[in-house]
Enzyme design. Structure first.
Site, PDB file in Angstrom:
ATOM      1  CG  HIS A 141      -1.722  -1.189   1.369  1.00  0.00           C
ATOM      2  ND1 HIS A 141      -1.139  -2.284   2.315  1.00  0.00           N
ATOM      3  CD2 HIS A 141      -2.570  -1.681   0.969  1.00  0.00           C
ATOM      4  CE1 HIS A 141      -1.822  -3.499   2.262  1.00  0.00           C
ATOM      5  NE2 HIS A 141      -2.850  -3.138   1.441  1.00  0.00           N
TER       6      HIS A 141
ATOM      7  CD  GLU B 253      -3.616   3.280  -3.173  1.00  0.00           C
ATOM      8  OE1 GLU B 253      -3.702   4.247  -3.996  1.00  0.00           O
ATOM      9  OE2 GLU B 253      -3.936   2.253  -3.055  1.00  0.00           O
TER      10      GLU B 253
END
Length: 333
Positions: A82, A134
């Site tokens: 991520h 993320e």
């Protein structure tokens, strides 16, 4: 035929489904680090959002942590697919860890674009989900100047310090349709906004959502294999439901409920980008046990993308070159 008279008949498999190139690369980085350096290997955050994958890697000697203070000096550390903030990168280097970055190259592309445009004086509007790693990683590329919007309503609330140099970036695993709707709202409020040269939403997210759009009208129920923390898996279930198809997401076959299939004939089946095929096969076996007779794979895009591994993981502990291929978890059938 009366709905109540329907019997389970066919399973239709979405194509593509399951592992994407970024997930395959991230898992392989952990596996190769374990092969080369031995256990334990430390991984910041779940390498990908899938319970089965994480448990398999734990069994091999991976230790998943959130705080770098939990990693001993001199240890090998892997960043998850991520991505991480600049602050995490700097802290990891300062602590002297041996670092391997498993950030998906498509996420890294967004980070590079943010850094480049920031030097040119841009502020950013990021379309994404608050709290997702993320999003935290991308927003953490800068100390300030990135404004998060989760929906159309948020667009009216943000207050950039200037609008002459404003750019949009998105989380790579969003609903394609939702992201487009929010992007349109941003464009309406800030007509001069700079949109990405290429859509940030990744090819795998797009392909899996497109496959669900094709599959949903042809089935009575859709099952998505994916963990609750998987953004892209959740979006697949939501998309099917939005299209009017009864849809459920399961971590594995044990979560299937027999009552879901009562009065159903055709079952659609797909998997998020972090779900291994072995889980899909177990779900197929369970649905077959409930009465499904046949399994048919839908036509779809064949994905051939492969992302390179870090140079330091292309050799084993003895310095012998390792073949570059799918992760062991990807090969499980």
């Amino acid at each position: 035929m009366n709905t109540a008279d329907k019997r389970l008949d066919e399973i239709l498999l979405a194509e593509p489904r399951g592992f994407c190139a970024g997930v395959d690369r991230a898992i392989e980085i952990v596996e190769r680090a374990l092969t080369k350096f031995g256990a334990p290997i430390y991984v910041r955050h779940e390498i990908v959002h899938n319970t089965y994958v994480v448990n398999e890697l734990k069994a091999k000697g991976a230790i998943f942590i959130e705080e770098l203070s939990d990693v001993p000096p001199g240890a090998t550390l892997v960043f998850s697919a991520h991505g991480v903030s600049k602050a995490i990168q700097d802290e990891a280097r300062a602590r002297g860890f041996q670092i391997f970055d498993a950030t998906c190259p498509l996420v890294t592309k967004v980070h590079v674009e943010v850094a480049k445009l920031h030097k040119e004086g841009y502020e950013f509007i990021m379309i994404g989900h608050k709290g997702h790693p993320e999003v935290e990683g991308t927003m953490g590329q800068l100390d300030s100047g990135i404004h998060l919007v989760e929906d159309v309503a948020d667009v009216a609330r943000i207050t950039p310090s200037q609008t002459e140099r404003l750019a949009v970036v998105t989380q790579t695993t969003l609903s394609v349709d939702d992201a487009a709707e929010i992007s349109a709202a941003v464009k309406a409020r800030f007509p001069q906004v700079r949109e990405p040269k290429q859509q940030d939403i990744c090819y795998a997210t797009q392909n899996r959502q497109d496959a669900v759009k094709v599959l949903s009208p042809q089935v009575d129920i859709l099952i998505v294999v994916g963990s609750p923390t998987s953004s892209n898996s959740n979006r697949l279930r939501e998309l099917a439901a939005k299209l009017g198809t009864e849809a459920y997401m399961v971590d594995d076959a044990s979560e299937l409920r027999e009552s879901w299939f009562e009065g159903k004939s055709r079952v659609g089946l797909t998997a998020g980008a972090s779900a291994p095929e072995i889980l899909v096969k177990q779900v197929i076996d369970r649905i077959r046990a409930l009465g499904a007779v046949s399994v048919r794979k839908m036509d779809g895009i064949e994905e051939t993308i492969k992302f390179p591994l870090p140079k330091g993981l292309k050799v084993d502990a003895q310095g012998h070159m390792l073949d570059v291929g799918d992760s062991q978890l990807h090969q499980l059938t």
